[in-house]
Motif scaffolding. Structure first.
Motif, mmCIF file in Angstrom:
data_model
loop_
_atom_site.group_PDB
_atom_site.id
_atom_site.type_symbol
_atom_site.label_atom_id
_atom_site.label_comp_id
_atom_site.label_asym_id
_atom_site.label_seq_id
_atom_site.Cartn_x
_atom_site.Cartn_y
_atom_site.Cartn_z
ATOM 1 N N THR A 5 0.824 -1.208 0.000
ATOM 2 C CA THR A 5 0.000 0.000 0.000
ATOM 3 C C THR A 5 0.862 1.264 0.000
ATOM 4 O O THR A 5 0.431 2.318 -0.461
ATOM 5 N N ILE A 6 2.085 1.149 0.519
ATOM 6 C CA ILE A 6 3.012 2.281 0.520
ATOM 7 C C ILE A 6 3.817 2.326 -0.762
ATOM 8 O O ILE A 6 3.914 3.364 -1.421
ATOM 9 N N THR A 7 4.412 1.205 -1.163
ATOM 10 C CA THR A 7 5.286 1.206 -2.340
ATOM 11 C C THR A 7 4.518 1.492 -3.632
ATOM 12 O O THR A 7 5.092 1.990 -4.599
ATOM 13 N N ALA A 8 3.219 1.196 -3.651
ATOM 14 C CA ALA A 8 2.414 1.436 -4.845
ATOM 15 C C ALA A 8 1.948 2.884 -4.957
ATOM 16 O O ALA A 8 1.417 3.299 -5.999
ATOM 17 N N ASN A 9 2.152 3.660 -3.902
ATOM 18 C CA ASN A 9 1.706 5.053 -3.914
ATOM 19 C C ASN A 9 2.595 5.871 -4.844
ATOM 20 O O ASN A 9 3.824 5.849 -4.719
ATOM 21 N N PRO A 10 2.024 6.610 -5.798
ATOM 22 C CA PRO A 10 2.833 7.382 -6.750
ATOM 23 C C PRO A 10 3.657 8.496 -6.104
ATOM 24 O O PRO A 10 4.594 9.012 -6.717
ATOM 25 N N ALA A 11 3.342 8.862 -4.867
ATOM 26 C CA ALA A 11 4.098 9.906 -4.170
ATOM 27 C C ALA A 11 5.315 9.340 -3.432
ATOM 28 O O ALA A 11 6.038 10.083 -2.784
ATOM 29 N N VAL A 12 5.544 8.024 -3.575
ATOM 30 C CA VAL A 12 6.624 7.355 -2.846
ATOM 31 C C VAL A 12 7.677 6.808 -3.803
ATOM 32 O O VAL A 12 7.353 6.137 -4.787
ATOM 33 N N SER A 13 8.943 7.109 -3.500
ATOM 34 C CA SER A 13 10.075 6.492 -4.199
ATOM 35 C C SER A 13 10.875 5.708 -3.169
ATOM 36 O O SER A 13 11.081 6.176 -2.046
ATOM 37 N N VAL A 14 11.339 4.533 -3.553
ATOM 38 C CA VAL A 14 12.089 3.676 -2.638
ATOM 39 C C VAL A 14 13.521 3.524 -3.129
ATOM 40 O O VAL A 14 13.757 3.174 -4.287
ATOM 41 N N PHE A 15 14.466 3.832 -2.255
ATOM 42 C CA PHE A 15 15.885 3.648 -2.535
ATOM 43 C C PHE A 15 16.426 2.572 -1.594
ATOM 44 O O PHE A 15 16.314 2.703 -0.381
ATOM 45 N N GLU A 16 17.019 1.538 -2.156
ATOM 46 C CA GLU A 16 17.659 0.520 -1.339
ATOM 47 C C GLU A 16 19.124 0.881 -1.134
ATOM 48 O O GLU A 16 19.838 1.207 -2.094
ATOM 49 N N GLY A 17 19.577 0.857 0.112
ATOM 50 C CA GLY A 17 20.967 1.198 0.368
ATOM 51 C C GLY A 17 21.321 1.078 1.838
ATOM 52 O O GLY A 17 20.449 0.964 2.697
ATOM 53 N N GLN A 18 22.607 1.104 2.114
ATOM 54 C CA GLN A 18 23.120 1.078 3.479
ATOM 55 C C GLN A 18 23.257 2.512 3.997
ATOM 56 O O GLN A 18 23.544 3.434 3.227
#
Length: 221
Positions: free
Chosen positions: A40-53
């Motif tokens: 429900t969060i990752t599908a929101n168009p206002a959200v970008s996800v960055f994977e990193g340390q």
């Protein structure tokens, strides 16, 4: 605003995301494990996800592009208890975060803290003395890391970083948003706070900037 959120997969972080989206902010979530985020969060168009340390300054810099402020719900995992690493990893991460923010001209940082971080405005409180002593005794490595976070932010954020450390007491899962802000032993703050109210304080502080370069204690009324 365009906001970077750290600690997004934890219980405080998830509440922060929900409330920030409800206020129409756009979000960058910088996480180690994106699979922990609800769809429900990752599908929101206002959200970008960055994977990193947290210690990857290059990747963190990419996530910071265009960001107006950093909101952090980072803290020692409660489930780790006494097994938290000894080398204050979160404090070291904040050193990288602050340095990277400086390089990218991001000047606002609001972060989670605890009463283990002393403040000159605090007064003696038996309740908090017992709480903090218990943490220092039974989760000493986590205690050391939290204290070091406060020292790092205060010492390394001396350029033009506008920081606020939202120190919290015992956190609950209640849905109440009400809170009071003050200091330990001031007669109005208590020993509990809902995670929902923590998120509400963070987003209100982002708007009003009442506690700039201060470390208030936030609690339920």
């Amino acid at each position: 605003m365009h906001l970077l959120i750290l600690g997004a997969t934890g219980p405080c972080g998830l509440r922060l995301i929900e409330q920030a989206l409800a206020l129409n902010h756009s979000l960058v979530l910088y996480v180690r494990s994106p699979q922990k985020l609800p769809e429900t969060i990752t599908a929101n168009p206002a959200v970008s996800v960055f994977e990193g340390q947290l210690t990857d300054a290059g990747r963190l810099g990419e996530a910071l592009l265009g960001v107006h402020a950093v909101l952090s719900a980072l803290g020692p995992a409660v489930k780790n208890g006494p097994f938290h690493p000894r080398n204050t990893p979160l404090a070291h991460a904040y050193s990288v975060i602050i340095d990277t923010m400086k390089k990218h001209d991001v000047k606002r940082l609001i972060l989670l803290g605890t009463a283990s971080m002393k403040d000159e405005h605090d007064k003696f409180s038996v309740q908090f003395a017992v709480l903090v002593s218990g943490v220092a005794l039974f989760a000493h490595n986590a205690y050391k890391d939290v204290v070091a976070i406060g020292q790092t932010v205060r010492s390394e954020g001396t350029y033009d970083l506008i920081w606020t450390i939202a120190r919290v007491p015992l956190l609950t899962d209640k849905s109440e948003k009400d809170y009071v802000a003050g200091y330990v032993g001031d007669g109005k703050t208590g020993t509990k706070l809902s995670r929902t109210a923590f998120a509400a304080f963070i987003l209100k502080e982002l708007e009003v900037n009442e506690w700039c370069r201060k470390a208030p204690l936030i609690s339920s009324p």
